[in-house]
Design a protein around this motif. Structure first.
Motif, PDB file in Angstrom:
ATOM      1  N   GLY A  20       0.832  -1.190   0.000  1.00  0.00           N
ATOM      2  CA  GLY A  20       0.000   0.000   0.000  1.00  0.00           C
ATOM      3  C   GLY A  20       0.867   1.241   0.000  1.00  0.00           C
ATOM      4  O   GLY A  20       2.062   1.197  -0.331  1.00  0.00           O
ATOM      5  N   VAL A  50      -0.926  -0.160  -6.529  1.00  0.00           N
ATOM      6  CA  VAL A  50      -1.344   0.108  -5.150  1.00  0.00           C
ATOM      7  C   VAL A  50      -2.847   0.383  -5.113  1.00  0.00           C
ATOM      8  O   VAL A  50      -3.358   1.192  -5.884  1.00  0.00           O
ATOM      9  CB  VAL A  50      -0.567   1.306  -4.573  1.00  0.00           C
ATOM     10  N   PHE A  52      -4.376   0.333  -1.709  1.00  0.00           N
ATOM     11  CA  PHE A  52      -4.641   0.656  -0.304  1.00  0.00           C
ATOM     12  C   PHE A  52      -3.797   1.854   0.101  1.00  0.00           C
ATOM     13  O   PHE A  52      -2.571   1.841  -0.045  1.00  0.00           O
ATOM     14  CB  PHE A  52      -4.315  -0.535   0.597  1.00  0.00           C
ATOM     15  N   THR A 285      -1.075  -6.238   4.385  1.00  0.00           N
ATOM     16  CA  THR A 285      -0.482  -5.221   3.514  1.00  0.00           C
ATOM     17  C   THR A 285       0.554  -4.438   4.294  1.00  0.00           C
ATOM     18  O   THR A 285       0.512  -4.369   5.531  1.00  0.00           O
ATOM     19  CB  THR A 285      -1.571  -4.276   2.951  1.00  0.00           C
ATOM     20  N   ILE A 287       2.684  -0.626   4.351  1.00  0.00           N
ATOM     21  CA  ILE A 287       2.408   0.731   3.881  1.00  0.00           C
ATOM     22  C   ILE A 287       3.647   1.631   3.937  1.00  0.00           C
ATOM     23  O   ILE A 287       3.714   2.567   4.742  1.00  0.00           O
ATOM     24  CB  ILE A 287       1.236   1.367   4.654  1.00  0.00           C
TER      25      ILE A 287
END
Length: 332
Positions: A20, A50, A52, A285, A287
């Protein structure tokens, strides 16, 4: 838009890309980023697969949310999931401030900033520890789900104990926690508990505030408005959010050792760190932040790496155990 491996984000039921984008950098505290550059970074991330994006109402006092709101208007059919956070606006920052009325006001402000009727995911933003055990807080969140203000809720935590407490709540959809090769404690209890409960894991600070890019030396200087300068000892917020709580010089030395011992034909050090996180059972996920389109594309490319070998995982574990564990393992 490139295809990326997707996983189900816990009890939200949503399918999201394994890499993400953390949008703290697009709001504040990492040096200045123009709105034009922020939007270019967001577009590059989405084009790289991507789906998220994680933000918060306090990132630039709403600036990050507003920029993402522009993206949502420009890409209405991109299938994006946007997670935001609430609670750091509380004045005073104490459990008593987490009332139903305050939480509703924070949520409504985020809805306005993002330009949406229903927030995809709202996370408690590292509130005081007692908040994770307060029934009225979860009742307020359940009420906002019932009324359509939010679709689901989760928590963002500082400590593993806070994560385990939240996972036990029946409607907590996800837990966001610091996890990277320099912060491995969540592997022991948090990830197994989340996986067993069907709760998603969002791994934040995955590159230890850039340490795991391998680009820094002991003499690197950051801008005055960068939290890597003003929060190095926890002056502004939990020190675990800056370099994952690892003392900077010790982190630089550990990363240098990783660079010397890891093979150099399996992606960059940063991509290897992201792949290491994705290889952990229970992770949904990760980030990483990005301040440029190039960074966003490079981060997304980590999803294309194969699972790391036992030898690579062994090196990462050994460096952690010998150089980092004594500094961080029992703190969070």
């Amino acid at each position: 838009m490139r295809a990326m491996e997707k996983r189900t984000l816990g009890r939200t039921g949503r399918s999201v890309g394994v890499i993400g984008l953390g949008a703290w950098q697009l709001g504040a505290d990492w040096g200045s980023v123009s709105t034009q550059d922020a939007l270019a970074t967001l577009h590059a991330a989405v084009a790289a697969g991507v789906t998220f994006i994680d933000t918060a109402d306090v990132y630039g006092d709403g600036r990050s949310e507003k920029v993402i709101g522009k993206l949502l208007k420009e890409l209405p059919d991109a299938g994006l999931t946007v997670a935001t956070k609430l609670g750091r606006r509380a004045q005073p920052f104490e459990p008593a401030s987490f009332t139903k009325d305050n939480m509703k006001a924070w949520v409504d402000r985020s809805r306005s900033n993002l330009g949406v009727d229903t927030l995809d995911l709202v996370q408690l933003h590292c509130p005081p520890t007692p908040v994770y055990s307060t029934d009225k807080v979860y009742d307020a969140l359940d009420s906002m789900v019932a009324k359509g203000r939010i679709a689901a809720y989760g928590v963002s935590v500082e400590t593993c104990a806070e994560a385990v407490t939240a996972i036990a709540r029946p409607n907590v959809a996800s837990v966001q926690i610091i996890l990277n090769p320099l912060r491995q404690k969540p592997l022991e209890q948090v990830l197994p508990a989340a996986e067993a409960a069907g709760v998603g894991i969002i791994a934040r600070v995955p590159l230890a505030s850039g340490l795991l890019s391998g680009r820094y030396s002991e003499d690197t200087v950051f801008a005055d408005d960068d939290h890597r300068t003003f929060n190095r000892s926890g002056e502004a917020f939990d020190v675990g959010e800056t370099f994952a709580g690892v003392p900077f010089r010790a982190g630089v030395r550990a990363v240098r050792r990783l660079q010397q011992q890891l093979p150099d034909d399996e992606g960059t050090l940063a991509q290897t760190a992201l792949r290491w996180i994705l290889d952990q059972p229970g992770v949904t996920t990760v980030i990483p932040g990005a301040r440029s389109p190039e960074q966003a594309r490079a981060n997304a490319a980590a999803a294309e790496l194969p699972e790391l070998s036992d030898d690579v995982r062994g090196v990462i574990r050994r460096v952690y155990d010998e150089d980092i564990r004594p500094l961080v393992h029992n703190r969070w």
